[in-house]
Design an enzyme around this catalytic site. Structure first.
Site, mmCIF file in Angstrom:
data_model
loop_
_atom_site.group_PDB
_atom_site.id
_atom_site.type_symbol
_atom_site.label_atom_id
_atom_site.label_comp_id
_atom_site.label_asym_id
_atom_site.label_seq_id
_atom_site.Cartn_x
_atom_site.Cartn_y
_atom_site.Cartn_z
ATOM 1 N N ASP A 2 5.758 -3.563 -0.320
ATOM 2 C CA ASP A 2 6.832 -4.372 0.254
ATOM 3 C C ASP A 2 8.041 -4.409 -0.683
ATOM 4 O O ASP A 2 7.888 -4.353 -1.907
ATOM 5 C CB ASP A 2 6.308 -5.799 0.502
ATOM 6 C CG ASP A 2 7.157 -6.555 1.506
ATOM 7 O OD1 ASP A 2 8.020 -5.923 2.150
ATOM 8 O OD2 ASP A 2 6.947 -7.767 1.636
ATOM 9 N N HIS A 19 13.335 3.021 1.688
ATOM 10 C CA HIS A 19 12.077 3.636 2.131
ATOM 11 C C HIS A 19 11.879 4.987 1.448
ATOM 12 O O HIS A 19 10.761 5.339 1.070
ATOM 13 C CB HIS A 19 12.059 3.794 3.655
ATOM 14 C CG HIS A 19 12.075 2.487 4.390
ATOM 15 N ND1 HIS A 19 11.287 1.420 4.032
ATOM 16 C CD2 HIS A 19 12.803 2.061 5.457
ATOM 17 C CE1 HIS A 19 11.510 0.398 4.853
ATOM 18 N NE2 HIS A 19 12.437 0.765 5.727
ATOM 19 N N LEU A 113 -9.813 11.734 -5.007
ATOM 20 C CA LEU A 113 -9.331 10.459 -4.460
ATOM 21 C C LEU A 113 -9.312 10.479 -2.927
ATOM 22 O O LEU A 113 -8.872 11.461 -2.329
ATOM 23 C CB LEU A 113 -7.900 10.211 -4.968
ATOM 24 C CG LEU A 113 -7.140 9.034 -4.352
ATOM 25 C CD1 LEU A 113 -7.662 7.707 -4.899
ATOM 26 C CD2 LEU A 113 -5.642 9.143 -4.633
HETATM 27 C C1 IPE Z 1 8.209 -2.259 3.022
HETATM 28 O O1 IPE Z 1 9.505 -2.605 2.756
HETATM 29 C C2 IPE Z 1 8.097 -0.953 3.775
HETATM 30 C C3 IPE Z 1 7.701 -1.050 5.183
HETATM 31 C C4 IPE Z 1 7.296 -2.140 5.785
HETATM 32 C C5 IPE Z 1 7.749 0.173 5.965
HETATM 33 P P1 IPE Z 1 10.328 -3.565 3.718
HETATM 34 O O2 IPE Z 1 11.092 -2.714 4.673
HETATM 35 O O3 IPE Z 1 9.444 -4.584 4.320
HETATM 36 O O4 IPE Z 1 11.338 -4.233 2.678
HETATM 37 P P2 IPE Z 1 11.900 -5.721 2.666
HETATM 38 O O5 IPE Z 1 10.746 -6.662 2.820
HETATM 39 O O6 IPE Z 1 12.883 -5.820 3.794
HETATM 40 O O7 IPE Z 1 12.556 -5.831 1.317
HETATM 41 MG MG MG Z 2 8.971 -6.543 3.912
#
Ligand code: IPE
Ligand code: MG
Length: 225
Positions: A2, A19, A113
Site C-alpha cells: 500500500d 504503481h 520460492l
Molecule cells: C497500493 O497503492 C497499490 C494497489 C492497491 C494496486 P494504492 O494505490 O492503494 O496507494 P494509496 O493508498 O492511494 O497511497
Molecule cells: Mg491504498
C-alpha cells in the site's frame, strides 16, 4: 502493498507512476525472498475492492499487471520461482487471464520460492468460494458434513498446500487487514510500517524479519515463567 498513490502524489506525479515504482519494489522483495530461502511470498496486488477505483486507474493496473507478467516470466524461471495467482480472475480482460494461465504453467515445476499473487482477491471471497466447494462436495455425497474439520476445510482455500503464514507485512502506515488473507492469518505475526510500498526494499524487508525474529509465538499456549 500500500502507498503507491501517496508516493506519487507526494512528488506531484500521476498515481500510475507510483504503481510503476511499486513494481520495482516487488522485484527487489521477490529477489531477496528467493535468496534467503523464503518458501512462500504472497503479494496483495489487487483487492476485490480495488475495482471500485476509476476505470482509468483499473485499466492501467491491468495493463501494468499484463506487461510485468510477460516481462518477468523468463527471469522468474531462471530463479526457479513457482507462480500461483489467486483471486477471482474472471473480472480480468481475456488477454490478462490467458497470460496468467500461461505464466503459471511455465513456472509450475520450479522448486524455489513460491510467489503467490493475489489479484481481485478478498479474504471473505476466499472463504465463500471454499464453502461453495465444500457444500457441493457434501451435496454430491463426497464428504459428510460431520467430517469437516479445520484442516479439511483449509484444503479448499486459495493457499491450500502452502505453509502457514508466519508474517504479514503492511506498508504505508495503515493499521488494517483490508480483506487480505483472513483465515490464513489466524496466528500470523503482524508488522506495520510507515514506509510507502514504492520505498519498500530489501533493507525494509530485513527490518521486518529482524522484528519477527524477536516475537514470542505461543499460539495461545501458556508461557512457562
Ligand atoms: C497500493 O497503492 C497499490 C494497489 C492497491 C494496486 P494504492 O494505490 O492503494 O496507494 P494509496 O493508498 O492511494 O497511497
Ligand atoms: Mg491504498
Amino acid at each position: 502493498m500500500d502507498g503507491n498513490g501517496r508516493w506519487a502524489s507526494g512528488r506531484g506525479l500521476p498515481r500510475i507512476v507510483g504503481h510503476q515504482q511499486g513494481v520495482r519494489a516487488v522485484r527487489s522483495v521477490v529477489k531477496a525472498c528467493g535468496a534467503m530461502g523464503v518458501k512462500t511470498l504472497t503479494l496483495f496486488a489487487f483487492s476485490s475492492e480495488n475495482k471500485n477505483r476509476s476505470t482509468e486507474e483499473v485499466s492501467l493496473l491491468f495493463k501494468l499487471f499484463l506487461t510485468v507478467l510477460k516481462q518477468e516470466v523468463k527471469k522468474l524461471n531462471k530463479h526457479n520461482v513457482r507462480l500461483k495467482i489467486i483471486g477471482d480472475l474472471s473480472l480480468f480482460p481475456e488477454d490478462v487471464q490467458q497470460t496468467a494461465i500461461e505464466a503459471q504453467a511455465k513456472l509450475s515445476d520450479n522448486q524455489g520460492l513460491t510467489l503467490v499473487i493475489a489479484a481481485n482477491y478478498g479474504g471473505q471471497w476466499d472463504i465463500v468460494q471454499a464453502t461453495k466447494q465444500v457444500v457441493k462436495a457434501a451435496i454430491n455425497g463426497h464428504i459428510n458434513p460431520e467430517d469437516i474439520t479445520i484442516d479439511s476445510f483449509q484444503n479448499y482455500l486459495s493457499l491450500a498446500g502452502e505453509p502457514a503464514v508466519d508474517l504479514l507485512i503492511r506498508s504505508s502506515g495503515e493499521l488494517r487487514i483490508s480483506n487480505f488473507l483472513l483465515w490464513d492469518v489466524a496466528y500470523s505475526e503482524m508488522y506495520f510500517t510507515d514506509t510507502l510500498w514504492p520505498d519498500f526494499d530489501e533493507v525494509e524487508l530485513n527490518k521486518a524479519i529482524e522484528n519477527f525474529n524477536h516475537r514470542d509465538r505461543r499460539y495461545g499456549a501458556r508461557k512457562e515463567y
